[in-house]
Design an enzyme around this catalytic site. Structure first.
Site, PDB file in Angstrom:
ATOM      1  N   HIS A  75     -16.297  -1.349   4.077  1.00 54.06           N
ATOM      2  CA  HIS A  75     -14.908  -1.370   4.550  1.00 54.06           C
ATOM      3  C   HIS A  75     -14.767  -2.174   5.835  1.00 54.06           C
ATOM      4  CE1 HIS A  75     -10.821   0.030   5.322  1.00 54.06           C
ATOM      5  NE2 HIS A  75     -11.196   0.306   6.560  1.00 54.06           N
ATOM      6  N   HIS A 103      -3.958  -2.570  -8.213  1.00 53.17           N
ATOM      7  CA  HIS A 103      -5.175  -3.299  -7.809  1.00 53.17           C
ATOM      8  C   HIS A 103      -6.314  -2.357  -7.477  1.00 53.17           C
ATOM      9  CE1 HIS A 103      -7.749  -5.880  -5.277  1.00 53.17           C
ATOM     10  NE2 HIS A 103      -7.314  -6.852  -6.055  1.00 53.17           N
ATOM     11  N   HIS A 104      -6.087  -1.379  -6.600  1.00 54.24           N
ATOM     12  CA  HIS A 104      -7.087  -0.352  -6.357  1.00 54.24           C
ATOM     13  C   HIS A 104      -6.429   0.910  -5.838  1.00 54.24           C
ATOM     14  CE1 HIS A 104      -7.247  -2.143  -2.168  1.00 54.24           C
ATOM     15  NE2 HIS A 104      -7.319  -0.870  -1.859  1.00 54.24           N
ATOM     16  N   HIS A 164     -11.225  -4.493   7.911  1.00 55.58           N
ATOM     17  CA  HIS A 164      -9.809  -4.842   7.792  1.00 55.58           C
ATOM     18  C   HIS A 164      -9.691  -6.309   7.382  1.00 55.58           C
ATOM     19  CE1 HIS A 164      -8.173  -1.124  10.173  1.00 55.58           C
ATOM     20  NE2 HIS A 164      -8.637  -0.832   8.969  1.00 55.58           N
ATOM     21  N   MET A 220     -12.601  -3.134  11.700  1.00 56.12           N
ATOM     22  CA  MET A 220     -13.592  -2.093  11.461  1.00 56.12           C
ATOM     23  C   MET A 220     -14.823  -2.723  10.825  1.00 56.12           C
ATOM     24  SD  MET A 220     -11.427   1.133   9.942  1.00 56.12           S
ATOM     25  CE  MET A 220     -10.256   2.045  10.967  1.00 56.12           C
ATOM     26  N   TYR A 257       0.869  -1.172   0.000  1.00 54.34           N
ATOM     27  CA  TYR A 257       0.000   0.000   0.000  1.00 54.34           C
ATOM     28  C   TYR A 257       0.909   1.226   0.000  1.00 54.34           C
ATOM     29  CZ  TYR A 257      -4.134  -2.830   0.951  1.00 54.34           C
ATOM     30  OH  TYR A 257      -5.150  -3.746   0.860  1.00 54.34           O
TER      31      TYR A 257
END
Length: 699
Positions: A405, A255-256, A407, A480, A223
Site C-alpha cells: 500500500h 475496480h477493487h 498513496h 505511505m 471511492y
C-alpha cells in the site's frame, strides 16, 4: 459418385487417438496451473463496455501464459498488450488487423510516438481463431520471458494491460498509430500462485457486506464508503474465505473493494454511504483501517490456509465495518446503479491458528518526505531484529499473504527478509505497483520469520508532476509505505515500522540553512511539512536528504494491538546492518526454446465479407484448449453426430463425439448436408484439439 463416410470403427479409432492427444496436451500445458474446473479460471473485462473480455491461465512448468481474448464486436481488428504503466507508447503488443483482403495476427511493439512496428521475434503464438455466438475468440500464448528487448517481462506483481480497437482496415501494420485508436488499460496480476483450495468446514456461514443501490457517479474515479454493523450479540467467529459480489453489468466499473473493521475505541460509528472524500463523512471512518478482506479485478475467491482463520466479532472487536468500493468509470457513464460488495464465509468453530495482520514499513509521519520532481525516490522502513526478538514466539510466525500500500506517487514496493545481516528472501515485490490496484495476494511460498529477523520494506515514488515536497501522512496527497502481512499464529505484535529520528531531521534543515547562508529557508518554529515546503530543492538538498535517510538513526514503532509499544528503548536506534543483499533477478534465456517465427500469421476468414461479419475459420491445427465461452448446448457421444444448423460446406468446425474436425471443402447447401462428413472424407481433417468430455461442444 457419393463417397462413403467414416465407419463406426474408424470413428472410434479417431476418438481414441484424440483422447490420448488431449490428455498429453492438458497435462503438459497446464500442469500445476489453475483450478481444474475451467481451462481459463481468471477473467476480466478490458473495456468499460465489456466488448473485450480477457481470460487466462498460467503454466509454471512451461513458464507460459495462455490467453483467450473474446472480441464481441469486431470491426477491423484489435490490439492487446502490456506496458510499464499502461501507456500505449513503448508497449509490447499483439495485433489482429486486416488490409481489407487478408487478416493477420502478429507480435508488435510501439515506439515513443505511438507508431506500431512488427517485432522481428514473434513470441505471441496464435493457437486458434474461432467465431462463437458471443464473438471472435482468439486463443494464444506467450512466454513469461522472451529475451526480446522489445518485449515486456511478465513478473509476479501488477501487470498493466493495454488495448485498442481498429475501426478500419490498414494497408500495413506500420500504418497504425495508437493515438488515433479507441484505447484503454486494465490492471491485473497475471501470474497467480499455484495454491490448492483447502477444505471448508461443515458449519460454513455467509455474510454479505454490500453498499446497496449506489448511483455510480459519472466521473472517472470514485471511492465509495459504506458503514455496516454486525448483528447484535454477534460472537467471535473465524473468517475462512471470502469472494467478490459484483453487480451484473458492472464488471468493468467495479475496480477493487476492501472491508475494514473500525477501531474498538468508538462505541458507535454513525451510518454513512457516500464518496470517501465527502465533507459529510464522519471522522470515525478514518479509524476503520483494520483490513478484513480485499479484492481487485481478476482475483478469485481468497482462502485462508486450512488450519487458519481470521477472527472477527465478539468481545474486544468493533461491531462496525467499512466497505470501500473503487469505481473506475473512464467513460463517465451516468445512471448506473450498483450493489457490489464482498461475501464473507465464516465458522463458529475456531481453527487451530488465528491469523494476524501486521503492518510493516514506514510510520505515518511527515518526517519521511519525497522531494518534488523525483522519478524514482526510495524510502525504507524497518522492522528491526530487536522488535522481532522481543515480540515473536520462539517458533516464529508464517506469512502467507500480503497487501502492499502507498498513496498516489507509489511506483514500486518490496519487502525483504534478512537474517544475521544477510538478505534471505523476498516476502512480496511489485515492480509495477499501482495505488489504483490493491489486493491481498497469496504468496507462492509461505515465508517464516524467526525472532531476531529483520523485515525491510522499501517504496519507490515518482513526484515528477509535483512542485512541493510530498510528506508522509494519512491524506491522499501525502504518502505511505506499508505492507500488511497476513500470518499465523497471531501475536501481540500488530505494527513494526520506523521513521527517521526527528533530531537528525532538524540537523538536516539546519544544514540546508547554512548551505544557503544568505537567507534562511526553514524556520525551526514551523511544522515539519512547512519546513519541507520551504526547502530549495537543488542537488545539495536532495542528496543530503537521501544521505540522512540512508544513515541516520531511526525511531522504531514496535507496537501491540493496543497501540502501546513493547517495553524497551526504541528511539535513536541504529539502522540494521546488512552485509549481503539479494541479487537483482536477471532474464533467463532458455537454450532449449526454439527459434520464434519472424512474420505474422495469416488468419483465414471464410467468405468475402469484412472481418467481424464473415465466418472465422479455424486455420490453426495446433494443440490448444477449447474456448471457455458457452457454444452449442448439445451433448454428443462417439458415433452420434451433433445437431448442426443448415449450412453449406464452406469452412467451418464441427464436433464428432469428442473429436474436433476441420471441414475445408466447399459445396452447395442442401437439407441433407448438415453433417460435416457429407462434404466428403477428403475434406475432413482430424485436429489435435478436443474438449473436456464434460464440456459443451465447440462448434
Amino acid at each position: 459418385m457419393q463417397v462413403p463416410g467414416p465407419s463406426a470403427r474408424e470413428v472410434a479409432s479417431m476418438y481414441g487417438t484424440a483422447v490420448a492427444v488431449f490428455l498429453v496436451i492438458l497435462v503438459a500445458a497446464l500442469q500445476g496451473s489453475g483450478p481444474p474446473e475451467s481451462p481459463f479460471p481468471y477473467r476480466v473485462h478490458l473495456d468499460p463496455e465489456g466488448s473485450l473480455e480477457l481470460s487466462w491461465n498460467v503454466s509454471y512448468t512451461q513458464e507460459m501464459v495462455y490467453f483467450q481474448l473474446l472480441v464481441r464486436e469486431l470491426k477491423a481488428g484489435v490490439l492487446f498488450g502490456m506496458s510499464d504503466r499502461g501507456e500505449l507508447e513503448n508497449a509490447d503488443l499483439v495485433v489482429l488487423w486486416t488490409d481489407g483482403d487478408t487478416a493477420y495476427f502478429g507480435d508488435a511493439w510501439s515506439d515513443k510516438q505511438g507508431r506500431i512496428h512488427l517485432d522481428s521475434q514473434q513470441d505471441y503464438q496464435l493457437l486458434q481463431a474461432q467465431r462463437t455466438p458471443e464473438g471472435l475468440c482468439l486463443l494464444f500464448k506467450r512466454p513469461f520471458d522472451t529475451c526480446d528487448p522489445k518485449d515486456y517481462l511478465i513478473e509476479d506483481g501488477t501487470v498493466h494491460l493495454v488495448y485498442g480497437v481498429l475501426e478500419e482496415p490498414f494497408g500495413s501494420l506500420e500504418a497504425i498509430n495508437t493515438s488515433g485508436l479507441r484505447i484503454g488499460l486494465q490492471r491485473v496480476q497475471l501470474l497467480k500462485p499455484n495454491i490448492s483450495i483447502p477444505a471448508l468446514p461443515s458449519d460454513l456461514r455467509t455474510m454479505e457486506i454490500r453498499a446497496p443501490d449506489v448511483l455510480i457517479p459519472g466521473k472517472k474515479t470514485t471511492y465509495w464508503c459504506h458503514i455496516t454493523e454486525l448483528p447484535d450479540g454477534f460472537s467471535r467467529h473465524h473468517i475462512v474465505m471470502y469472494e467478490p459480489i459484483v453487480t451484473k453489468g458492472n464488471e468493468a466499473l467495479v475496480h477493487h473493494m476492501e472491508v475494514f473493521q473500525c477501531s474498538i475505541q468508538f462505541e458507535r460509528v454513525p451510518p454513512f454511504s457516500g464518496p470517501c472524500d465527502s465533507k459529510m463523512k464522519p471522522d470515525q471512518l478514518n479509524y476503520c483501517r483494520h483490513v478484513l478482506a480485499a479484492w481487485a479485478l481478476g482475483a478469485k475467491a481468497f482462502y485462508y490456509p486450512e488450519e487458519v482463520g481470521l477472527a472477527f466479532g465478539g468481545a474486544g472487536s468493533s461491531r462496525f465495518l467499512r466497505l470501500e468500493v473503487h469505481y473506475h468509470n473512464p467513460l463517465e457513464i451516468r445512471g448506473q446503479r450498483d450493489s457490489s460488495g464482498i461475501r464473507l464465509y465464516y465458522t463458529a468453530r475456531p481453527r487451530r491458528f488465528e491469523a494476524g495482520i501486521m503492518e510493516l514499513g514506514l510510520v505515518y509521519t511527515p518526517l519521511m518526505a519525497i522531494p518534488p520532481r523525483e522519478t524514482a525516490f526510495v524510502l525504507t522502513g524497518y522492522c528491526t531484529d530487536k522488535c522481532t526478538q522481543m515480540a515473536l514466539p520462539p517458533s516464529g510466525i508464517h506469512i502467507f499473504a500480503s497487501q502492499l500500500h502507498t498513496h498516489l506517487t507509489g511506483r514500486k514496493v518490496v519487502t525483504v527478509l534478512a537474517r544475521n545481516g544477510q538478505e534471505r528472501e523476498i516476502v512480496n515485490r511489485d515492480d509495477h505497483y499501482s495505488p489504483h490496484f490493491q489486493e491481498i495476494r497469496m504468496l507462492k511460498k509461505v515465508v517464516s520469520v524467526h525472532p531476531g529477523d529483520v523485515l525491510i520494506t522499501s517504496c519507490t515514488y515518482n513526484t515528477g508532476d509535483r512542485d512541493k515536497a510530498t510528506v508522509g501522512g494519512f491524506g491522499i496527497l501525502e504518502e505511505m509505505c506499508v505492507n500488511y502481512v497476513h500470518y499465523y499464529p497471531r501475536t501481540q505484535l500488530e505494527l513494526c515500522k520506523s521513521a527517521v529520528d526527528a533530531g537528525f531531521l532538524r540537523k538536516y534543515f539546519n544544514t540546508v540553512n547554512r548551505f544557503n547562508a544568505e537567507e534562511v529557508y526553514t524556520c525551526p518554529q514551523a511544522s515539519v511539512p512547512e519546513q519541507f515546503a520551504s526547502v530549495p530543492w537543488n542537488s545539495f538538498s536532495r542528496d543530503m536528504l537521501k544521505a540522512v535517510y540512508g544513515f541516520a538513526p531511526i525511531s522504531v514503532h514496535c507496537n501491540k494491538s493496543t497501540a502501546v509499544r513493547f517495553p524497551g528503548e526504541w528511539d535513536l536506534q541504529p539502522l540494521p546492518k546488512i552485509t549481503s543483499k539479494l541479487e537483482e533477478p536477471t532474464p533467463r534465456c532458455p537454450a532449449s526454446r526454439g527459434q520464434s517465427p519472424t512474420s505474422p500469421t495469416v488468419v483465414s476468414i471464410g467468405g468475402a465479407a469484412p472481418m467481424g461479419e464473415g465466418q472465422v475459420a479455424a486455420a490453426f491445427p495446433q494443440r490448444a484448449l477449447c474456448p471457455a465461452a458457452k457454444l452449442e448446448q448439445a451433448s454428443c457421444f462417439p458415433g452420434q453426430p451433433p445437431p448442426l444448423p443448415p449450412m453449406s460446406c464452406l469452412p467451418f468446425k464441427a464436433k464428432f463425439g469428442s473429436l474436433m474436425l476441420r471441414v475445408t471443402g466447399a459445396g452447395e447447401a442442401s437439407p441433407h448436408k448438415r453433417r460435416p462428413w457429407d462434404c466428403g472424407p477428403e475434406h475432413i481433417q482430424p485436429l489435435a484439439f478436443i474438449c473436456r468430455p464434460s464440456r459443451t461442444p465447440c462448434l
